[in-house]
Motif scaffolding. Structure first.
Motif, PDB file in Angstrom:
ATOM      1  N   GLN A 117       0.775  -1.252  -0.031  1.00  8.08           N
ATOM      2  CA  GLN A 117      -0.143  -0.007  -0.091  1.00  8.08           C
ATOM      3  C   GLN A 117       0.971   1.209   0.054  1.00  8.08           C
ATOM      4  O   GLN A 117       0.662   2.216  -0.652  1.00  8.08           O
ATOM      5  CB  GLN A 117      -0.906   0.062   0.985  1.00  8.08           C
ATOM      6  CG  GLN A 117      -2.059  -1.013   1.125  1.00  8.08           C
ATOM      7  CD  GLN A 117      -2.839  -1.183   2.242  1.00  8.08           C
ATOM      8  OE1 GLN A 117      -2.250  -0.986   3.431  1.00  8.08           O
ATOM      9  NE2 GLN A 117      -4.066  -1.427   2.304  1.00  8.08           N
ATOM     10  N   LYS A 118       1.956   1.456   0.883  1.00  7.70           N
ATOM     11  CA  LYS A 118       2.659   2.211   0.951  1.00  7.70           C
ATOM     12  C   LYS A 118       3.417   2.392  -0.549  1.00  7.70           C
ATOM     13  O   LYS A 118       3.664   3.864  -1.032  1.00  7.70           O
ATOM     14  CB  LYS A 118       3.851   1.975   1.824  1.00  7.70           C
ATOM     15  CG  LYS A 118       4.809   3.295   2.321  1.00  7.70           C
ATOM     16  CD  LYS A 118       5.797   3.199   3.345  1.00  7.70           C
ATOM     17  CE  LYS A 118       6.622   4.259   3.622  1.00  7.70           C
ATOM     18  NZ  LYS A 118       7.680   4.014   4.616  1.00  7.70           N
ATOM     19  N   ALA A 119       3.759   1.453  -1.118  1.00  6.81           N
ATOM     20  CA  ALA A 119       4.636   1.847  -2.604  1.00  6.81           C
ATOM     21  C   ALA A 119       3.674   2.246  -3.541  1.00  6.81           C
ATOM     22  O   ALA A 119       3.838   2.849  -4.372  1.00  6.81           O
ATOM     23  CB  ALA A 119       5.385   0.271  -2.841  1.00  6.81           C
ATOM     24  N   LEU A 120       2.548   1.633  -3.610  1.00  6.13           N
ATOM     25  CA  LEU A 120       1.653   1.732  -4.680  1.00  6.13           C
ATOM     26  C   LEU A 120       0.763   2.998  -4.551  1.00  6.13           C
ATOM     27  O   LEU A 120       0.520   3.767  -5.504  1.00  6.13           O
ATOM     28  CB  LEU A 120       0.642   0.682  -5.007  1.00  6.13           C
ATOM     29  CG  LEU A 120       1.304  -0.634  -5.299  1.00  6.13           C
ATOM     30  CD1 LEU A 120       0.408  -1.812  -5.271  1.00  6.13           C
ATOM     31  CD2 LEU A 120       1.766  -0.649  -6.583  1.00  6.13           C
ATOM     32  N   ALA A 121       0.553   3.588  -3.368  1.00  4.79           N
ATOM     33  CA  ALA A 121      -0.218   4.834  -3.128  1.00  4.79           C
ATOM     34  C   ALA A 121       0.048   5.817  -3.847  1.00  4.79           C
ATOM     35  O   ALA A 121      -0.522   6.614  -4.300  1.00  4.79           O
ATOM     36  CB  ALA A 121      -0.332   4.949  -1.543  1.00  4.79           C
ATOM     37  N   PRO A 122       1.403   6.167  -3.830  1.00  7.80           N
ATOM     38  CA  PRO A 122       1.768   7.537  -4.639  1.00  7.80           C
ATOM     39  C   PRO A 122       1.467   7.453  -6.179  1.00  7.80           C
ATOM     40  O   PRO A 122       1.581   8.357  -6.872  1.00  7.80           O
ATOM     41  CB  PRO A 122       3.334   7.563  -4.504  1.00  7.80           C
ATOM     42  CG  PRO A 122       3.564   6.714  -3.343  1.00  7.80           C
ATOM     43  CD  PRO A 122       2.537   5.914  -3.442  1.00  7.80           C
ATOM     44  N   LEU A 123       1.519   6.170  -6.713  1.00  5.32           N
ATOM     45  CA  LEU A 123       1.187   6.009  -8.123  1.00  5.32           C
ATOM     46  C   LEU A 123      -0.175   6.372  -8.583  1.00  5.32           C
ATOM     47  O   LEU A 123      -1.087   6.174  -7.834  1.00  5.32           O
ATOM     48  CB  LEU A 123       1.833   4.598  -8.317  1.00  5.32           C
ATOM     49  CG  LEU A 123       3.039   4.060  -8.224  1.00  5.32           C
ATOM     50  CD1 LEU A 123       3.085   2.820  -8.401  1.00  5.32           C
ATOM     51  CD2 LEU A 123       4.067   4.863  -8.671  1.00  5.32           C
ATOM     52  N   THR A 124      -0.436   6.751  -9.765  1.00  4.82           N
ATOM     53  CA  THR A 124      -1.672   6.815 -10.560  1.00  4.82           C
ATOM     54  C   THR A 124      -2.219   5.541 -10.774  1.00  4.82           C
ATOM     55  O   THR A 124      -1.395   4.314 -10.799  1.00  4.82           O
ATOM     56  CB  THR A 124      -1.696   7.621 -11.897  1.00  4.82           C
ATOM     57  OG1 THR A 124      -0.796   6.968 -12.865  1.00  4.82           O
ATOM     58  CG2 THR A 124      -0.879   8.970 -11.764  1.00  4.82           C
TER      59      THR A 124
END
Length: 144
Positions: A117-124
């Protein structure tokens, strides 16, 4: 970054990621169960998405319902999963994690979910799709 530079970075990163994932301590309650990666995926779906039918699990795991039924049978005998009637359709069975095992499974698998979740959250959404598609292409490349 050029393709070869990216490959070099991943050749360093991937073994470290796998090593860290392997060092996550399996809870004492689960150590004797001889869980395979396929069991972890099944438990993860039930933990994060809640109880569901055999067919729903089979679709998510991309395997035949008979394969899922066998895994469920194993884990039910070991008191990890339970089966109950679907209130809406008594012919169907709903599969869930037992109350006794839920805390151990949650404590074990939640760390990985939080990291994703932390890794993917900033991505569109498009970037997330590209990332997942890239990992799938890599997996497919390993089986060629």
């Amino acid at each position: 970054m050029e393709v070869d530079d990216a490959v070099r970075a991943l050749l360093l990163l991937m073994p470290r990621m796998v090593g860290r994932a392997k060092r996550i301590k399996i809870p004492d309650e689960l150590q004797s169960l001889s869980l395979a990666p396929r069991h972890l995926s099944l438990l993860s779906y039930l933990l994060f998405d809640g109880p569901m039918t055999v067919n729903e699990l089979a679709e998510r795991l991309e395997v035949a319902p008979t394969t899922v039924s066998l895994m469920i049978g194993e884990l039910t005998k070991k008191d990890v999963l339970d089966r109950r009637e679907d209130e809406a359709d008594r012919r169907r069975r709903i599969i869930g994690i037992t109350d006794r095992m839920r805390p151990a499974i949650d404590g074990w698998l939640a760390q990985g979910a939080r990291a994703w979740q932390k890794a993917l959250a900033p991505l569109t959404p498009a970037q997330r799709r590209l990332f997942i598609d890239t990992l799938r292409a890599y997996e497919d490349g390993l089986t060629d």
